[in-house]
Each structure stands twice: as C-alpha cells, then as structure tokens.
Design a protein around this motif. Sequence first.
Motif, PDB file in Angstrom:
ATOM      1  N   THR A  92       0.443  -1.283   0.127  1.00 45.03           N
ATOM      2  CA  THR A  92      -0.044   0.215   0.073  1.00 45.03           C
ATOM      3  C   THR A  92       1.141   1.199  -0.644  1.00 45.03           C
ATOM      4  O   THR A  92       1.210   1.999  -0.539  1.00 45.03           O
ATOM      5  N   LYS A  93       2.125   1.254   0.745  1.00 40.59           N
ATOM      6  CA  LYS A  93       2.896   2.871   1.213  1.00 40.59           C
ATOM      7  C   LYS A  93       3.725   2.810  -1.023  1.00 40.59           C
ATOM      8  O   LYS A  93       3.705   4.059  -1.121  1.00 40.59           O
ATOM      9  N   GLY A  94       3.944   1.656  -1.371  1.00 37.98           N
ATOM     10  CA  GLY A  94       4.273   2.145  -2.198  1.00 37.98           C
ATOM     11  C   GLY A  94       3.234   2.260  -3.373  1.00 37.98           C
ATOM     12  O   GLY A  94       3.420   3.260  -4.221  1.00 37.98           O
ATOM     13  N   ILE A  95       1.837   1.947  -3.239  1.00 44.45           N
ATOM     14  CA  ILE A  95       0.652   2.255  -4.348  1.00 44.45           C
ATOM     15  C   ILE A  95       0.228   3.405  -3.975  1.00 44.45           C
ATOM     16  O   ILE A  95       0.210   4.638  -5.489  1.00 44.45           O
ATOM     17  N   ALA A  96       0.776   4.473  -2.667  1.00 46.63           N
ATOM     18  CA  ALA A  96       0.559   5.695  -2.754  1.00 46.63           C
ATOM     19  C   ALA A  96       1.353   6.810  -3.518  1.00 46.63           C
ATOM     20  O   ALA A  96       1.180   6.449  -3.847  1.00 46.63           O
ATOM     21  N   GLU A  97       2.913   6.121  -3.195  1.00 44.47           N
ATOM     22  CA  GLU A  97       3.271   6.881  -3.404  1.00 44.47           C
ATOM     23  C   GLU A  97       3.998   6.507  -4.835  1.00 44.47           C
ATOM     24  O   GLU A  97       4.105   8.342  -5.542  1.00 44.47           O
ATOM     25  N   GLN A  98       3.251   5.968  -5.730  1.00 39.75           N
ATOM     26  CA  GLN A  98       3.065   6.107  -7.468  1.00 39.75           C
ATOM     27  C   GLN A  98       1.645   6.843  -7.433  1.00 39.75           C
ATOM     28  O   GLN A  98       1.983   7.109  -8.345  1.00 39.75           O
ATOM     29  N   HIS A  99       0.627   6.779  -6.683  1.00 35.04           N
ATOM     30  CA  HIS A  99      -0.544   7.161  -7.495  1.00 35.04           C
ATOM     31  C   HIS A  99      -0.419   8.602  -6.288  1.00 35.04           C
ATOM     32  O   HIS A  99      -2.290   8.911  -6.516  1.00 35.04           O
ATOM     33  N   LEU A 100      -0.013   9.883  -5.650  1.00 37.19           N
ATOM     34  CA  LEU A 100      -0.178  10.618  -5.354  1.00 37.19           C
ATOM     35  C   LEU A 100      -1.011  11.086  -5.686  1.00 37.19           C
ATOM     36  O   LEU A 100      -1.906  12.264  -5.242  1.00 37.19           O
ATOM     37  N   ALA A 101      -1.254  11.233  -6.843  1.00 38.52           N
ATOM     38  CA  ALA A 101      -1.613  12.401  -7.904  1.00 38.52           C
ATOM     39  C   ALA A 101      -3.184  12.447  -8.185  1.00 38.52           C
ATOM     40  O   ALA A 101      -3.934  12.631  -8.326  1.00 38.52           O
ATOM     41  N   ASP A 102      -3.127  10.981  -7.680  1.00 43.06           N
ATOM     42  CA  ASP A 102      -5.074   9.613  -7.892  1.00 43.06           C
ATOM     43  C   ASP A 102      -5.739   9.948  -6.413  1.00 43.06           C
ATOM     44  O   ASP A 102      -6.866   9.419  -6.324  1.00 43.06           O
ATOM     45  N   LEU A 103      -5.013  10.467  -5.228  1.00 40.87           N
ATOM     46  CA  LEU A 103      -5.244  10.161  -4.162  1.00 40.87           C
ATOM     47  C   LEU A 103      -6.901  10.968  -3.859  1.00 40.87           C
ATOM     48  O   LEU A 103      -7.377  10.409  -3.167  1.00 40.87           O
ATOM     49  N   GLY A 104      -6.307  12.238  -4.910  1.00 39.69           N
ATOM     50  CA  GLY A 104      -7.525  13.395  -4.032  1.00 39.69           C
ATOM     51  C   GLY A 104      -7.529  14.118  -3.550  1.00 39.69           C
ATOM     52  O   GLY A 104      -8.133  15.312  -2.822  1.00 39.69           O
ATOM     53  N   LEU A 105      -5.941  14.391  -2.972  1.00 39.28           N
ATOM     54  CA  LEU A 105      -5.168  15.133  -2.153  1.00 39.28           C
ATOM     55  C   LEU A 105      -6.107  17.251  -2.415  1.00 39.28           C
ATOM     56  O   LEU A 105      -5.316  17.226  -3.703  1.00 39.28           O
ATOM     57  N   PRO A 106      -5.547  17.623  -1.656  1.00 40.06           N
ATOM     58  CA  PRO A 106      -6.073  19.272  -1.638  1.00 40.06           C
ATOM     59  C   PRO A 106      -4.401  19.403  -2.237  1.00 40.06           C
ATOM     60  O   PRO A 106      -3.829  18.672  -1.859  1.00 40.06           O
ATOM     61  N   ALA A 107      -4.489  20.268  -3.349  1.00 35.23           N
ATOM     62  CA  ALA A 107      -2.991  21.160  -2.993  1.00 35.23           C
ATOM     63  C   ALA A 107      -2.624  21.696  -2.313  1.00 35.23           C
ATOM     64  O   ALA A 107      -0.817  21.367  -2.547  1.00 35.23           O
ATOM     65  N   SER A 108      -3.523  22.069  -0.662  1.00 37.35           N
ATOM     66  CA  SER A 108      -2.273  22.756   0.613  1.00 37.35           C
ATOM     67  C   SER A 108      -2.028  20.844   1.178  1.00 37.35           C
ATOM     68  O   SER A 108      -0.763  21.615   1.435  1.00 37.35           O
ATOM     69  N   HIS A 120       1.179  15.100   0.930  1.00 37.73           N
ATOM     70  CA  HIS A 120       1.638  14.212   2.248  1.00 37.73           C
ATOM     71  C   HIS A 120       0.119  13.923   2.182  1.00 37.73           C
ATOM     72  O   HIS A 120      -0.620  14.427   2.888  1.00 37.73           O
ATOM     73  N   PRO A 121       0.186  12.700   2.447  1.00 35.93           N
ATOM     74  CA  PRO A 121      -1.727  12.508   2.544  1.00 35.93           C
ATOM     75  C   PRO A 121      -2.090  12.088   4.197  1.00 35.93           C
ATOM     76  O   PRO A 121      -2.920  12.068   4.372  1.00 35.93           O
ATOM     77  N   GLU A 122      -1.133  12.040   5.174  1.00 40.44           N
ATOM     78  CA  GLU A 122      -1.013  12.669   6.374  1.00 40.44           C
ATOM     79  C   GLU A 122      -2.079  13.646   6.650  1.00 40.44           C
ATOM     80  O   GLU A 122      -2.121  14.602   6.517  1.00 40.44           O
ATOM     81  N   GLY A 123      -2.411  13.541   8.052  1.00 40.25           N
ATOM     82  CA  GLY A 123      -4.058  13.891   8.170  1.00 40.25           C
ATOM     83  C   GLY A 123      -5.640  13.732   7.210  1.00 40.25           C
ATOM     84  O   GLY A 123      -6.570  14.010   7.601  1.00 40.25           O
ATOM     85  N   TYR A 124      -4.932  13.440   6.078  1.00 38.05           N
ATOM     86  CA  TYR A 124      -6.271  12.689   5.263  1.00 38.05           C
ATOM     87  C   TYR A 124      -6.782  11.718   5.194  1.00 38.05           C
ATOM     88  O   TYR A 124      -8.130  11.112   3.970  1.00 38.05           O
ATOM     89  N   LEU A 125      -6.248  10.411   5.828  1.00 40.52           N
ATOM     90  CA  LEU A 125      -6.756   9.348   5.510  1.00 40.52           C
ATOM     91  C   LEU A 125      -8.130   9.451   6.510  1.00 40.52           C
ATOM     92  O   LEU A 125      -7.093   8.623   7.732  1.00 40.52           O
ATOM     93  N   PHE A 126      -8.848   9.623   6.988  1.00 39.28           N
ATOM     94  CA  PHE A 126      -9.518  10.272   7.651  1.00 39.28           C
ATOM     95  C   PHE A 126     -10.144   8.507   8.463  1.00 39.28           C
ATOM     96  O   PHE A 126     -10.306   7.767   7.976  1.00 39.28           O
ATOM     97  N   PRO A 127     -10.183   8.708   9.707  1.00 40.08           N
ATOM     98  CA  PRO A 127     -10.320   7.404  10.706  1.00 40.08           C
ATOM     99  C   PRO A 127     -11.863   7.468  10.499  1.00 40.08           C
ATOM    100  O   PRO A 127     -12.736   8.268  10.687  1.00 40.08           O
ATOM    101  N   ALA A 128     -11.785   6.240   9.544  1.00 41.67           N
ATOM    102  CA  ALA A 128     -13.666   5.730   9.710  1.00 41.67           C
ATOM    103  C   ALA A 128     -13.319   4.132   9.800  1.00 41.67           C
ATOM    104  O   ALA A 128     -13.126   3.484   9.472  1.00 41.67           O
TER     105      ALA A 128
END
Length: 589
Positions: free
Chosen positions: A376-392, A396-404
């Motif tokens: 999963t770490k490798g996939i996240a690094e390869q597809h950062l642009a596909d995660l939907g993270l905001p420009a701000s 960095h995905p930290e903080g945006y992997l919402f607990p649920a």
Amino acid sequence: MSEGFVEEKVFRRGRRIAVDVGDARIGVAVCDPDGLIATPVETVPAGGRSQARLKAIVEEYDAIEVVVGLPRSLNGKEGPAAAKVRAYAGRLAMLVYPVGVRLVDERMTTVTAAAGLRASGRSSKKGRSVIDQAAAVVILQAALETERCTAPPPGQCADRGPSPAVSRSPRGPRAPAPPHGPRSHARRRRPAVTDPYTAPGLTPGHLGAPVLEPEAAPPGLPYGVEPPDPGRLRTGAACCLSVAGLFGVLAAAAVALFLVWPEGKKPAPDFVGVGTGRVQVSVAQGASITQIGRTLTAKHVVASVRAFTEAAAKSPAGDRIHPGTYTLKEKMPAVAALNMLLDPSNANALTIPEGWRTTQVYTAIDTRLGLAAGTTKGIAEQHLADLGLPASADGHPEGYLFPATYPVTGDSTPLTLLQEMVKEADTQLDGDAVKDAAANNNISPYGLLAVASLAQAEADNPEDMAKVARVVYNRLAKNMPLQLDSTINYALGRSTLTTTVDDTRLDSPFNTYAHPGLPPTPIGNPGRDALRAAIHPADGDWLYFVTVQPGDTRFTDSSDQQRKNVDEFNAHRAQNPSPTPSDPSPVVP
C-alpha cells in the motif's frame, strides 16, 4: 403603503410528517404529496430511540417538513409539557437537518381523538396508540389548512396583487427588501425550530432560513416594520376566523374518521423462508436505517423498506449496524437480514482508529487485503496524484486518511480504500466553519488540520482536546515554541512518554522545541472530536498542560504552577514505570 418586494407564499408540494409527543408514546401521521389529506402512520414508543425512528420515517416518506404539536392550555399559556416538547423538537431538528421542523398549536387534539375513538365503540385502553396517531392526524390537517390559508395562488403577492419588478422611492432606485418567508437559503446556518406564535404557516425562523436583516427600511421606522395596510389587516382577520372555524370542522372530521378507523395498518410486504443465493451488500459509514433498507430492497434481500425499518424499530439494537460489506441471501425475512447485519463478525470492513499515522494505515490495508508488507505504501507513492489530496497537502497524505470504518469488497484495492479515506476527510473539512476558525487563529485550513492532529495525539477525551487546541493557539499567538513531545515522537516514528534532552535537539522540522510554529504536516489522522476541538477550542488563557496521571490533566497559564505539575508527573512516573503509550506528554516551559 410602503413599496418593496413581498415574497409570494406559495404552498410547497411534498409530504409532511406530524408528531404528537407524549410521555409514553408518540403518534405519527403523514400527508399526501399535495398536502390534502393526513393519514396515520404508527405509534412510536417514547424514549431514547424514538428520534432515530422518526428520522427513519422522515427518510422513508421523503418528507419536506416535520410538524410537531406544541401543547398549550386553553388560555394560550405554556407549561412543563410544552417545554419538554420544545426541547424534543430542538433535538429532532438537529437530527433530521436539513428537513425543517415546525411547532404548531395543538390544543384539544388528544381530546378530539379520544372522542372519536369512543364514538367508534372501542375501549380507550385498547386504542391508546390509535389516539396518538389520530392526534397527529388532527395536528397535521390543521397545519396544512393554516398554511394554505396564508399561501395565495402563485403569481400574486399576499393581499397586494402582483409583485413589482423593481422597487423605487422618491430618492431613486432602492435595493429590494429581503424575502419575508423561509425559502431564501442564501445564509443557511444551523437548524432551528419554527415557533407557531410569531407568524402563521412557515415563518422566517423556519429551519434553514434564519431571519435576514431587512435593507433600506423607510426613514423613521425600525428594521422590518412597515406602515399598516388596512386591506391586509381585514384579510388577516378573516383568515384567523377561518382557521378558528377550521378546528371545529377538523373535530367533526376526526369523529367521522374513527367511525371507520381500521384496526391496524396493512403489514409491510415481507419474505418468508431462509432466502436463496448470495449477494453482497455494503453499508457505508453513517448510513441510516432507511438508507440501508433501500439498499437491501434494491438488492432483493428484503421485500420492502418498511418491513426492514419496522424490524429495526422493534429490536433493542436495531440502530447499531456497523459499516462494512455483508454477504446475505436474496428474499430473506427482514428480521433475518437485520440479525445478520447486527453481527459485527459478518461485516467485511476496515476500521481506521482515530489518531493513527499514515504508516499504520498502510500496514492495516496490507493486512486486510492480504498483501505483502509495503504494498500500500508503494501504491500510495506511485499514485499520489490520484488520491484526491488538496494542493495545500503538497503530496502528503498524513491527516487526510480519515478515521472511520470502510466496507471492503472483492473489488477493493489499496488505491480505492485510500481514495475513500481522502474523500471522507474532504467532506469533514469542507465548509465555512473550518475556514472561519482558521482565519480567526491566523492559520490556514491545512494548519487547522495540523492543530487537530496535535490535539488528537496529546489528549484522550473531547474536553481535553479542546483545551489542548486552545493551548496551541495561545502559544502561537505569543510566538512561543509549542514544545510538544508528540511531534518529536512522530519524527522518530515512536510513541512514548520518555523525551530526553538530546531528543529536544533532534534535527527535524517536526521538532517543536527547536522550530517555532506548527509542524510542517499533521502528525496523524485526527478524528471528528479532534477536528471539532480545533474548530471550537475551549476558552482559556492556558499556555501549559501535563497529564499527571490518567484522568488528571492539568492546564495552567503559570510557568511556576506548570513546574509543580511536572514534578508530580515525574513522581507518578517513578512509581509507575510502565505508562501506556497513549498517555499525553507534558508541555514544559
């Protein structure tokens, strides 16, 4: 007569739900989409779960409004019963938002219903639940007729003829006055309950339509006051008399209604047997009982939504279905389907606890999907642009992997699960509240997310989280270093209470002893309580805090007092050398 726009009050088409709130039972009624006839629905036992059932009924009928009867004495005064109903309606408004909740006068409705029951020849003991439903019918029918009385045909302003396209005064063009009804949603803020004694029908205080301050009031008059219109006064008086007469008609109608009242409503369609085949059903985080029922009906698991919602209403744990993907059968009895959904072991899901770091989330996904460590770490690094993270977030995905809790199906992949988490975080962070709170504390919305992560790491309950957030904001305002051990732990990839002097010299941008301001990214993935704490911090002048022992967190604005508290913390540590890793760390001067 003053000039200006007057909103056309046209009767809104749509089903309305009415409730008659009692100490033991709550009668429920519904009207047809045209608002012509009110009919009984069911009687809900009063108690802690009654509002959840009412929410399900609102969703089941796709209601546009909830009408709550407010009991008053014959002289119009309110007593303890009315106060209870007002409080109940307020809680219900928060639960069913954005559906509106409106209070209406309900004097003598129960008496009328009981009289109708006696006329039908039934015992009052056997028909108590019927009385409650009948009272709700009378409440709703009266509210419908009252609203129709105050709503002239489309295209005609209330008692004034056609609305002008532009309002003008002797001084030249003037901005139109704001609408006086509930249908202007330009400034929607929070749910409210409409009081029936400020204006008939849907008043400006209707849920979702806070009163707007009028603009360009005539000179010499306070906001919202217009010279009286004799024609309107005459029409208003006639309307009030008509409404008064209406209650007499409704009383007679209620008696006639009970003469032919059915002994019970037709049972909801339901399957029998044990079901056939296999079908996967996913329950999303926060899905209501009605929404789950619709999914089950669409998948042919149950025969009807009502059969499922009624089964859930009768079960003590009916509203405790965990998110996840369940393997069920087609054509199951509603009770059997419910029982399978109530067993958490049947849920195929992935739960992310509050405060977990991104590395922990990656590991959990690998484990849940049976993948090799690091996949999963490798996939996240390869597809950062596909995660939907905001420009701000700057990648960095930290903080945006919402607990649920997230459903896991055969089609789930590390990328799809991460995308769901980022999407949920965006939903939680979207809105004016985050932007306003960030601006009020001179930080960015991304900075507010970092504050929430600090509160999550440093406290273990919502009250202390709000205080920790206040300490962070106070120290930032004074340009004081945050000096939080949790940020050093994050940089070192550990979780401990032991922070040495050498640790405070760590060469890392996350070392808040050496670097002023917030850490460059959140230090974990905060949950709802931590986000709420960052948005609504507690009031106080605190600059320091320390948890001396579990359950004893002390906040102060005095460095001397803080040193005493830290001494007690160290003494407790000496007596208890194995503290839990989740204990918050002290902030020292």
